[in-house]
Design a protein around this motif. Structure first.
Motif, PDB file in Angstrom:
ATOM      1  N   ARG A 103       0.860  -1.189   0.000  1.00 46.83           N
ATOM      2  CA  ARG A 103       0.000   0.000   0.000  1.00 46.83           C
ATOM      3  C   ARG A 103       0.892   1.233   0.000  1.00 46.83           C
ATOM      4  O   ARG A 103       1.846   1.311   0.773  1.00 46.83           O
ATOM      5  N   HIS A 104       0.549   2.179  -0.862  1.00 43.94           N
ATOM      6  CA  HIS A 104       1.341   3.395  -0.991  1.00 43.94           C
ATOM      7  C   HIS A 104       0.404   4.603  -1.039  1.00 43.94           C
ATOM      8  O   HIS A 104      -0.709   4.510  -1.541  1.00 43.94           O
ATOM      9  N   THR A 105       0.906   5.715  -0.552  1.00 40.90           N
ATOM     10  CA  THR A 105       0.253   7.002  -0.755  1.00 40.90           C
ATOM     11  C   THR A 105       1.043   7.720  -1.842  1.00 40.90           C
ATOM     12  O   THR A 105       2.266   7.794  -1.779  1.00 40.90           O
ATOM     13  N   VAL A 106       0.341   8.208  -2.839  1.00 38.70           N
ATOM     14  CA  VAL A 106       0.974   8.964  -3.915  1.00 38.70           C
ATOM     15  C   VAL A 106       0.435  10.389  -3.841  1.00 38.70           C
ATOM     16  O   VAL A 106      -0.773  10.607  -3.917  1.00 38.70           O
ATOM     17  N   VAL A 107       1.348  11.333  -3.635  1.00 39.00           N
ATOM     18  CA  VAL A 107       0.991  12.754  -3.562  1.00 39.00           C
ATOM     19  C   VAL A 107       1.570  13.434  -4.796  1.00 39.00           C
ATOM     20  O   VAL A 107       2.775  13.375  -5.041  1.00 39.00           O
ATOM     21  N   CYS A 108       0.705  14.060  -5.570  1.00 40.01           N
ATOM     22  CA  CYS A 108       1.114  14.715  -6.819  1.00 40.01           C
ATOM     23  C   CYS A 108       0.980  16.231  -6.693  1.00 40.01           C
ATOM     24  O   CYS A 108       0.012  16.728  -6.123  1.00 40.01           O
ATOM     25  N   THR A 109       1.956  16.926  -7.250  1.00 34.40           N
ATOM     26  CA  THR A 109       1.887  18.376  -7.403  1.00 34.40           C
ATOM     27  C   THR A 109       1.647  18.635  -8.879  1.00 34.40           C
ATOM     28  O   THR A 109       2.377  18.114  -9.728  1.00 34.40           O
ATOM     29  N   LEU A 110       0.621  19.396  -9.181  1.00 36.23           N
ATOM     30  CA  LEU A 110       0.272  19.696 -10.565  1.00 36.23           C
ATOM     31  C   LEU A 110       0.438  21.180 -10.850  1.00 36.23           C
ATOM     32  O   LEU A 110       0.178  22.018  -9.981  1.00 36.23           O
ATOM     33  N   GLN A 111       0.880  21.461 -12.076  1.00 37.79           N
ATOM     34  CA  GLN A 111       0.999  22.842 -12.535  1.00 37.79           C
ATOM     35  C   GLN A 111       0.397  22.935 -13.932  1.00 37.79           C
ATOM     36  O   GLN A 111       0.412  21.956 -14.690  1.00 37.79           O
ATOM     37  N   PRO A 112      -0.123  24.115 -14.274  1.00 39.28           N
ATOM     38  CA  PRO A 112      -0.711  24.264 -15.606  1.00 39.28           C
ATOM     39  C   PRO A 112       0.366  24.240 -16.684  1.00 39.28           C
ATOM     40  O   PRO A 112       1.497  24.664 -16.473  1.00 39.28           O
ATOM     41  N   SER A 113      -0.008  23.693 -17.825  1.00 44.26           N
ATOM     42  CA  SER A 113       0.881  23.683 -18.991  1.00 44.26           C
ATOM     43  C   SER A 113       0.055  24.087 -20.209  1.00 44.26           C
ATOM     44  O   SER A 113      -1.143  24.343 -20.095  1.00 44.26           O
ATOM     45  N   THR A 114       0.672  24.103 -21.354  1.00 45.20           N
ATOM     46  CA  THR A 114      -0.049  24.471 -22.577  1.00 45.20           C
ATOM     47  C   THR A 114      -1.087  23.429 -22.968  1.00 45.20           C
ATOM     48  O   THR A 114      -1.972  23.712 -23.763  1.00 45.20           O
ATOM     49  N   ILE A 115      -0.993  22.229 -22.395  1.00 43.81           N
ATOM     50  CA  ILE A 115      -1.964  21.167 -22.717  1.00 43.81           C
ATOM     51  C   ILE A 115      -2.796  20.768 -21.500  1.00 43.81           C
ATOM     52  O   ILE A 115      -3.333  19.671 -21.433  1.00 43.81           O
ATOM     53  N   GLY A 116      -2.909  21.663 -20.526  1.00 45.69           N
ATOM     54  CA  GLY A 116      -3.703  21.395 -19.326  1.00 45.69           C
ATOM     55  C   GLY A 116      -2.797  21.131 -18.130  1.00 45.69           C
ATOM     56  O   GLY A 116      -1.582  21.272 -18.197  1.00 45.69           O
ATOM     57  N   TRP A 117      -3.390  20.758 -17.038  1.00 46.77           N
ATOM     58  CA  TRP A 117      -2.635  20.492 -15.816  1.00 46.77           C
ATOM     59  C   TRP A 117      -1.830  19.214 -15.977  1.00 46.77           C
ATOM     60  O   TRP A 117      -2.324  18.199 -16.467  1.00 46.77           O
ATOM     61  N   ARG A 118      -0.568  19.270 -15.539  1.00 43.99           N
ATOM     62  CA  ARG A 118       0.326  18.101 -15.598  1.00 43.99           C
ATOM     63  C   ARG A 118       1.059  17.984 -14.269  1.00 43.99           C
ATOM     64  O   ARG A 118       1.256  18.972 -13.552  1.00 43.99           O
ATOM     65  N   ILE A 119       1.503  16.797 -13.962  1.00 43.97           N
ATOM     66  CA  ILE A 119       2.219  16.540 -12.724  1.00 43.97           C
ATOM     67  C   ILE A 119       3.641  17.078 -12.852  1.00 43.97           C
ATOM     68  O   ILE A 119       4.380  16.701 -13.754  1.00 43.97           O
ATOM     69  N   SER A 120       3.999  17.953 -11.920  1.00 41.80           N
ATOM     70  CA  SER A 120       5.343  18.549 -11.920  1.00 41.80           C
ATOM     71  C   SER A 120       6.233  17.937 -10.839  1.00 41.80           C
ATOM     72  O   SER A 120       7.436  18.178 -10.809  1.00 41.80           O
ATOM     73  N   GLY A 121       5.639  17.170  -9.963  1.00 44.57           N
ATOM     74  CA  GLY A 121       6.378  16.489  -8.905  1.00 44.57           C
ATOM     75  C   GLY A 121       5.481  15.478  -8.225  1.00 44.57           C
ATOM     76  O   GLY A 121       4.246  15.585  -8.290  1.00 44.57           O
ATOM     77  N   TYR A 122       6.093  14.494  -7.593  1.00 44.13           N
ATOM     78  CA  TYR A 122       5.288  13.496  -6.873  1.00 44.13           C
ATOM     79  C   TYR A 122       6.149  12.861  -5.775  1.00 44.13           C
ATOM     80  O   TYR A 122       7.370  12.877  -5.826  1.00 44.13           O
ATOM     81  N   GLU A 123       5.446  12.312  -4.798  1.00 47.13           N
ATOM     82  CA  GLU A 123       6.096  11.544  -3.737  1.00 47.13           C
ATOM     83  C   GLU A 123       5.289  10.260  -3.570  1.00 47.13           C
ATOM     84  O   GLU A 123       4.059  10.274  -3.591  1.00 47.13           O
ATOM     85  N   ILE A 124       5.998   9.159  -3.430  1.00 48.93           N
ATOM     86  CA  ILE A 124       5.357   7.877  -3.175  1.00 48.93           C
ATOM     87  C   ILE A 124       5.840   7.393  -1.826  1.00 48.93           C
ATOM     88  O   ILE A 124       7.035   7.267  -1.597  1.00 48.93           O
ATOM     89  N   GLY A 125       4.925   7.195  -0.935  1.00 45.91           N
ATOM     90  CA  GLY A 125       5.297   6.764   0.411  1.00 45.91           C
ATOM     91  C   GLY A 125       4.509   5.577   0.879  1.00 45.91           C
ATOM     92  O   GLY A 125       3.652   5.061   0.244  1.00 45.91           O
TER      93      GLY A 125
END
Length: 125
Positions: A103-125
């Motif tokens: 079991r993992h928790t995945v935390v994503c940081t999203l930022q806007p791009s020219t094609i919509g929101w994309r993940i700019s960073g993540y942590e898997i714990g």
């Protein structure tokens, strides 16, 4: 976005993947250009004892993604959003073998791009 990334990054099949990093290669559609380039440059993952066992059983992973209900995430802004999910992974061999649940928790940081929101960073714990 985070749900799709988390599922893709954990979905592995030893009959087609050379190592667990192959799943991350498939996840680049969810990532911003900078992070996708970093994932593309990543070296192959060392062959662990666990990976060797999975190969022996010709295992693949069953992946379930559920909403995160843990600690509060940072507030969203116009330039950044945070999203988290819980991922349950179980390796399953083609001979019926079942490995231990992970079991993992995945935390994503999203930022806007020219094609919509994309993940700019993540942590898997």
């Amino acid at each position: 976005m985070c749900e799709g990334f988390a599922a893709t990054a954990h979905r592995i099949d030893t009959t087609i993947d050379q190592d667990p990093a192959a799943a991350y290669q498939r996840s680049v559609a969810y990532l911003d250009a900078r992070l996708a380039a970093a994932v593309a440059r990543r070296d192959p993952v060392r062959q662990t004892v666990q990976w060797q066992a999975w190969i022996h059983y010709r295992a693949y992973t069953e992946v379930q993604v559920a909403p995160y209900a843990g600690d509060a995430l940072p507030p969203d802004t116009a330039e950044q959003r945070h999203h988290a999910v819980l991922v349950t992974v179980q390796p399953v061999g083609r001979d019926g073998w079942r490995g231990p649940l992970e079991r993992h928790t995945v935390v994503c940081t999203l930022q806007p791009s020219t094609i919509g929101w994309r993940i700019s960073g993540y942590e898997i714990g």
